[in-house]
Design an enzyme around this catalytic site. Structure first.
Site, mmCIF file in Angstrom:
data_model
loop_
_atom_site.group_PDB
_atom_site.id
_atom_site.type_symbol
_atom_site.label_atom_id
_atom_site.label_comp_id
_atom_site.label_asym_id
_atom_site.label_seq_id
_atom_site.Cartn_x
_atom_site.Cartn_y
_atom_site.Cartn_z
ATOM 1 N N TRP A 187 0.857 -1.179 0.000
ATOM 2 C CA TRP A 187 0.000 0.000 0.000
ATOM 3 C C TRP A 187 0.896 1.233 0.000
ATOM 4 O O TRP A 187 1.850 1.322 0.769
ATOM 5 C CB TRP A 187 -0.923 0.058 1.228
ATOM 6 C CG TRP A 187 -1.594 1.394 1.275
ATOM 7 C CD1 TRP A 187 -2.602 1.835 0.466
ATOM 8 C CD2 TRP A 187 -1.228 2.507 2.099
ATOM 9 N NE1 TRP A 187 -2.890 3.151 0.738
ATOM 10 C CE2 TRP A 187 -2.074 3.580 1.728
ATOM 11 C CE3 TRP A 187 -0.267 2.714 3.098
ATOM 12 C CZ2 TRP A 187 -1.982 4.839 2.342
ATOM 13 C CZ3 TRP A 187 -0.167 3.954 3.711
ATOM 14 C CH2 TRP A 187 -1.036 5.008 3.326
ATOM 15 N N GLU A 228 -3.121 -2.901 -2.494
ATOM 16 C CA GLU A 228 -4.254 -2.277 -1.798
ATOM 17 C C GLU A 228 -4.604 -0.918 -2.389
ATOM 18 O O GLU A 228 -3.789 0.004 -2.416
ATOM 19 C CB GLU A 228 -3.910 -2.122 -0.310
ATOM 20 C CG GLU A 228 -5.035 -1.505 0.514
ATOM 21 C CD GLU A 228 -4.688 -1.412 1.999
ATOM 22 O OE1 GLU A 228 -3.530 -1.706 2.370
ATOM 23 O OE2 GLU A 228 -5.571 -1.018 2.782
ATOM 24 N N LYS A 230 -7.030 2.672 -2.699
ATOM 25 C CA LYS A 230 -7.544 3.643 -1.738
ATOM 26 C C LYS A 230 -8.187 4.820 -2.456
ATOM 27 O O LYS A 230 -7.815 5.165 -3.568
ATOM 28 C CB LYS A 230 -6.384 4.115 -0.863
ATOM 29 C CG LYS A 230 -6.809 4.987 0.284
ATOM 30 C CD LYS A 230 -5.695 5.148 1.293
ATOM 31 C CE LYS A 230 -6.190 6.044 2.412
ATOM 32 N NZ LYS A 230 -5.236 6.163 3.500
ATOM 33 N N ASP A 261 -9.942 -2.845 1.656
ATOM 34 C CA ASP A 261 -9.966 -2.236 2.991
ATOM 35 C C ASP A 261 -11.326 -1.555 3.163
ATOM 36 O O ASP A 261 -11.753 -0.776 2.301
ATOM 37 C CB ASP A 261 -8.815 -1.226 3.098
ATOM 38 C CG ASP A 261 -8.711 -0.570 4.465
ATOM 39 O OD1 ASP A 261 -9.732 -0.032 4.952
ATOM 40 O OD2 ASP A 261 -7.610 -0.555 5.043
ATOM 41 N N HIS A 264 -11.728 2.262 2.358
ATOM 42 C CA HIS A 264 -11.084 2.851 1.183
ATOM 43 C C HIS A 264 -11.991 3.124 -0.005
ATOM 44 O O HIS A 264 -11.539 3.173 -1.148
ATOM 45 C CB HIS A 264 -9.913 1.965 0.749
ATOM 46 C CG HIS A 264 -8.760 2.047 1.704
ATOM 47 N ND1 HIS A 264 -7.515 1.543 1.438
ATOM 48 C CD2 HIS A 264 -8.673 2.602 2.933
ATOM 49 C CE1 HIS A 264 -6.715 1.774 2.461
ATOM 50 N NE2 HIS A 264 -7.391 2.407 3.385
ATOM 51 N N HIS A 288 -8.679 -6.007 4.522
ATOM 52 C CA HIS A 288 -8.296 -5.163 5.638
ATOM 53 C C HIS A 288 -9.605 -4.755 6.281
ATOM 54 O O HIS A 288 -10.224 -3.767 5.880
ATOM 55 C CB HIS A 288 -7.509 -3.936 5.167
ATOM 56 C CG HIS A 288 -6.040 -4.170 5.146
ATOM 57 N ND1 HIS A 288 -5.122 -3.184 4.923
ATOM 58 C CD2 HIS A 288 -5.325 -5.301 5.371
ATOM 59 C CE1 HIS A 288 -3.903 -3.695 4.988
ATOM 60 N NE2 HIS A 288 -4.005 -4.976 5.257
ATOM 61 N N ASP A 296 -12.009 7.537 6.494
ATOM 62 C CA ASP A 296 -11.220 6.314 6.671
ATOM 63 C C ASP A 296 -10.527 6.350 8.038
ATOM 64 O O ASP A 296 -9.315 6.378 8.138
ATOM 65 C CB ASP A 296 -10.194 6.235 5.528
ATOM 66 C CG ASP A 296 -9.352 4.983 5.588
ATOM 67 O OD1 ASP A 296 -9.817 3.981 6.155
ATOM 68 O OD2 ASP A 296 -8.223 5.018 5.055
ATOM 69 N N ASP A 298 -10.349 4.252 10.610
ATOM 70 C CA ASP A 298 -9.747 3.069 11.226
ATOM 71 C C ASP A 298 -10.129 2.877 12.692
ATOM 72 O O ASP A 298 -9.269 2.630 13.534
ATOM 73 C CB ASP A 298 -8.222 3.081 11.039
ATOM 74 C CG ASP A 298 -7.824 2.877 9.580
ATOM 75 O OD1 ASP A 298 -8.101 1.795 9.053
ATOM 76 O OD2 ASP A 298 -7.268 3.809 8.971
ATOM 77 N N ASP A 329 -7.267 -4.066 10.003
ATOM 78 C CA ASP A 329 -6.508 -2.825 9.829
ATOM 79 C C ASP A 329 -7.250 -1.678 10.502
ATOM 80 O O ASP A 329 -8.114 -1.050 9.903
ATOM 81 C CB ASP A 329 -6.300 -2.536 8.337
ATOM 82 C CG ASP A 329 -5.484 -1.254 8.117
ATOM 83 O OD1 ASP A 329 -4.938 -0.725 9.107
ATOM 84 O OD2 ASP A 329 -5.398 -0.790 6.963
#
Ligand code: RNT
Ligand code: ZN
Length: 421
Positions: A187, A228, A230, A261, A264, A288, A296, A298, A329
């Site tokens: 990534w 990955e 995004k 993810d 993303h 993820h 985003d 997390d 993640d």
């Protein structure tokens, strides 16, 4: 085993049998699914390149300053072992290149070697863990302007290509020594804050850099590559070179694993909806699993509708055993970090168990006969089936605390260890 846990399970088992589901078989399958738990929840994505290293740039951010974060390799291992002791099953640990063990002497990204991860490999063997890996394309002077593999400057691109090549060799060595395939996930943060005139140039450079990184084939039993995509990052709101379309095209054309993810994509898009399409064309999938809150962000993964839908799509695909790699993640620095690991992983496993307890075949029958009323009715009825009784039994079977007892253990660790740091 505690009598109540067994009693509740026996009753639950009967209820599931009545809808054609074998609860014992579901637990057996669950025990074969590893979760790749991310090292970076343990120290707010800091890493150990220098004493007191901190996340910088990359368009990602860990917010909060809860006391007790791991400051050394030894502390991170100790914390993770504590988390593992309350998570049922056998799992994996996903390391970033910046978590190397350099013995106190700075080693730059274009100098990393398997020997800097030998301590991690030995520890993983001892713990019965598989390892996954990630090159680190942030928190570095050569990434400070927001570009790495897609940089205009060839010297900077070459530096990061070198890093990528080295990281694949490290992943391969982890896979070889542990006898368990390592997934190495690429990534990069590359993107622009404001509207660019040239959207093509960076993407063309990125294709070229990735092709150079992946030029050498590696035995797929030891190591797999994942890429990955995004949508945007902080400070790269207008353009991301490695977008969804970019990496879908790249992964399909080069037959690499695609990483999905949760955070993303555009806010109303869900990765659960993408799994079946990606599996049609890519040799595999890395997830993820995360929780975006308005961006985003997390956040720690909770047992929400999307997590349950992700797990259902994974189980329904029938490809969990050979094509799907489940990674987490998220990074929350505002709460106990060991608890954050435990909460997110336990939720991922709960969601998988709920999915494994789904009477999929009879739902499919309703659907293909056009009986959408029955489909909806059964979906809703399932929500009140006693999956928690099966979960408690599973925890007891796997030798981890039942119910919220895990939290007492983590609180004690906080008091005895974390609060003294
Ligand atoms: C960033 C990506 C990436 C990182 C980790 C630390 O938006 O999700 O996977 O979170 O590599
Ligand atoms: Zn991610």
């Amino acid at each position: 085993m505690s009598e109540n846990v067994v009693k509740a399970y026996e009753l639950a088992k009967e209820q599931y049998a009545a809808v054609g589901v074998d609860a014992a078989a579901a637990m057996k399958t669950l025990a074969t699914i590893p979760i790749s738990m991310h090292c970076w929840q343990g120290d707010d994505v800091g890493g150990f390149e220098t004493v007191g290293a901190q996340l910088s740039g990359g368009g990602i951010q860990a917010t909060g300053n809860y006391p007790g974060k791991a400051r050394t390799v030894a502390e991170l291992r100790q914390d993770f072992e504590q988390a593992l002791s309350v998570i049922p099953g056998k799992h994996r640990f996903s390391l970033h290149a910046s978590y190397l063990d350099n013995g106190g002497k700075f080693v730059d990204r274009n100098e990393v070697e398997p020997k800097h991860f030998q301590g991690w490999i030995d520890w993983a063997k001892e713990q019965g863990l598989g390892l996954d890996f990630n090159p680190t394309y942030f928190s570095h002077a050569k990434a400070a302007d927001g570009f790495t593999l897609a940089h205009e400057d060839k010297a900077i691109r070459d530096f990061w290509i070198d890093h990528g090549i080295r990281c694949r060799k490290i992943g391969e060595e982890m896979g070889r020594q542990l006898g368990s395939t390592t997934v190495t996930n690429v990534w990069i943060p590359d993107g622009y804050k404001d509207i660019p005139v040239d959207r093509t140039g960076p993407r063309a450079r990125l294709v070229d850099s990735l092709d150079k990184i992946f030029a050498e084939p590696i035995n797929e039993k030891l190591h797999l590559d994942a890429v990955e995509a995004k949508l945007f990052g902080i400070g790269a709101e207008s353009y991301t070179a490695g977008s969804a379309e970019f990496y879908l095209g790249y992964a399909v054309s080069r037959q690499k694993l695609l990483t999905l993810d949760s955070g993303h994509y555009h806010p109303t898009e869900c990765i659960s909806e993408k799994i079946s399409s990606v599996l049609m064309f890519c040799p595999g999938l890395l997830l993820h699993v995360s929780r975006p809150v308005r961006w985003d962000s997390d956040h720690v993964v909770i047992l929400d509708d999307e997590l349950q839908m992700i797990a259902k799509e994974l189980v329904r695909s029938g490809k969990l055993a050979d094509k799907i790699h489940i990674g987490l993640d998220y990074f929350d620095a505002s709460i106990n970090r060991v608890a954050a690991w435990a909460i997110g992983s336990r939720n991922m496993l709960k969601a998988l168990l709920i999915a494994l307890l789904e009477p999929t075949e009879s739902l499919k029958k309703s659907e293909s006969s056009g009986d959408f009323t029955a489909r909806l009715a059964m979906f809703e009825e399932q929500k009140s089936l006693p999956w928690a009784a099966v979960w408690n039994y599973y925890c007891e079977q796997q030798g981890v605390p039942v119910g919220s007892a895990w939290f007492d253990q983590i609180r004690k660790y906080e008091k005895d260890v974390l609060s003294k740091r």
